[in-house]
Scaffold this active site. Sequence first.
Site, PDB file in Angstrom:
ATOM      1  CB  SER A 182      -0.960  -0.002   1.192  1.00 28.95           C
ATOM      2  OG  SER A 182      -0.255  -0.224   2.388  1.00 28.95           O
ATOM      3  CG  HIS A 210      -4.159  -1.134  -1.344  1.00 28.20           C
ATOM      4  ND1 HIS A 210      -4.710   0.109  -1.513  1.00 28.20           N
ATOM      5  CD2 HIS A 210      -3.775  -1.197  -0.055  1.00 28.20           C
ATOM      6  CE1 HIS A 210      -4.635   0.787  -0.375  1.00 28.20           C
ATOM      7  NE2 HIS A 210      -4.071   0.012   0.529  1.00 28.20           N
ATOM      8  CE  LYS A 241      -7.268   0.080   2.294  1.00 35.57           C
ATOM      9  NZ  LYS A 241      -6.384  -0.850   2.955  1.00 35.57           N
TER      10      LYS A 241
HETATM   11  C1  LIG Z   1      -6.265  -1.069   4.413  1.00 34.97           C
HETATM   12  C2  LIG Z   1      -5.590  -2.344   4.609  1.00 34.97           C
HETATM   13  C3  LIG Z   1      -6.061  -3.267   5.542  1.00 34.97           C
HETATM   14  C4  LIG Z   1      -7.196  -2.949   6.477  1.00 34.97           C
HETATM   15  O1  LIG Z   1      -8.426  -2.936   5.821  1.00 34.97           O
HETATM   16  P1  LIG Z   1      -9.652  -2.192   6.509  1.00 34.97           P
HETATM   17  O2  LIG Z   1     -10.841  -2.774   5.843  1.00 34.97           O
HETATM   18  O3  LIG Z   1      -9.479  -0.741   6.277  1.00 34.97           O
HETATM   19  O4  LIG Z   1      -9.603  -2.529   7.962  1.00 34.97           O
HETATM   20  C5  LIG Z   1      -5.427  -4.481   5.636  1.00 34.97           C
HETATM   21  N1  LIG Z   1      -4.372  -4.788   4.863  1.00 34.97           N
HETATM   22  C6  LIG Z   1      -3.883  -3.911   3.957  1.00 34.97           C
HETATM   23  C7  LIG Z   1      -2.732  -4.303   3.117  1.00 34.97           C
HETATM   24  C8  LIG Z   1      -4.473  -2.666   3.808  1.00 34.97           C
HETATM   25  O5  LIG Z   1      -3.973  -1.802   2.932  1.00 34.97           O
END
Ligand SMILES: *Cc1c(COP(=O)(O)O)cnc(C)c1O
Length: 393
Positions: A182, A210, A241
């Site tokens: 990310s 992502h 996301k």
């Molecule tokens: C954003 C993210 C998460 C967490 O996801 P949420 O639904 O926001 O709790 C977990 N792993 C990665 C790699 C992320 O980028």
Amino acid sequence: MADKLAFIAEDTESLAQQGLKINIRTIGSACGPWMVVDGKRVLNFCTNNYLGLADHPRMKEAAKAAIDKWGVGPAAVRSIAGTLELHLQLEKRLAAFKGVEDALYVQSGFCANQAVIPPLVGKEDVIFSDRLNHASIIDGCRLSGAKILVYEHCDPADAERVIRENRPNFRRGLLITDGVFSMDGDVAPLDKLYRVAERYGVLTMVDDAHGEGVLGRGGRGIVDHFGLHGKFDVEMGTLSKAFGVVGGVLAGKKIIIDYLRQKARPFLFSSAVTAADTAACLAAVDLLEESTELVDRLWENTRYFKAEMKGLGFDTGPSVTPITPVMLGEAPVAMQFSHRLFQEGLFAMALGFPTVPKGKARIRVMVSASHSRADLDKGLEIFKKVGKETGVI
Ligand SMILES: *Cc1c(COP(=O)(O)O)cnc(C)c1O
């Protein structure tokens, strides 16, 4: 008596001095290409709303209809009285979308990583973890009590070395990698990691937060991107996301997903996701299955924005996804850059240590399908202005 809370003021002051204190902004509108942030209307390059679904009319309609039918909260954990028909429908649809046997919907991606790792490995086991794995993976690993061994970032040869040397000393092994990282927007070499893990009988898990809605055919994710269907033991993902709502998903072999229904602590001890969120996620699956238009537009926008940024002379790092880091070096430089962008009407976050390594601070631009060409051009114009003024380009 000494002030027993003095350490907090000291630590906060030290963060501020290093330029690492987070400035939390307040959003005053729905999540879209333009947003009201701290009372100011700005161009949004900051959210993970890859496909523009967070404010999509069909998603909102689905959520409203679900509230009328189901009310606002389930008032129970999934394993007691919180499993709604909607949850099961979503799990079935997500499994089909991703081409796996079964899926489990939990409260968030963060929860998903806490849910899945401890049931699979414990004190007698070992986890092989990419050096740059996400904080929620690291926390899930720690929670399991398993020995955590780090291999170099996206390096299957180093993963193999660590596995070969250490696997025999433990009961079970689990390899975990982020799919899309990310902070840098680079992609794990999943096919090679899979072959290594297979050779040594190590379980495999990928965090596709992502990649969901971004990579693969019509946004089916990183496993689809590499054509590894049915091979990875668990694919963890988020609906917070690209899917534009909230929630996490664990997808994979039925035997594992069923086991999580018995063992995963966020599933057993934290209340279920609301009907409105679940229904909106179902609408997101509908939209993704109906057309690849949004995913195609996301990639078109990504290619355009990155090419133009490189043309201006910015270093956008190793990214091969819509995540576009603009590398700036030290954290205070990135903070100041972000501040100037904001003054000019562009919202993009500066990320410094400990989110990224020291000396690798950056502005992270998140391109979305909802940006028009005019939006992207406006963003480029502001980057050019601030870049020249600060001597970055
Ligand atoms: C954003 C993210 C998460 C967490 O996801 P949420 O639904 O926001 O709790 C977990 N792993 C990665 C790699 C992320 O980028």
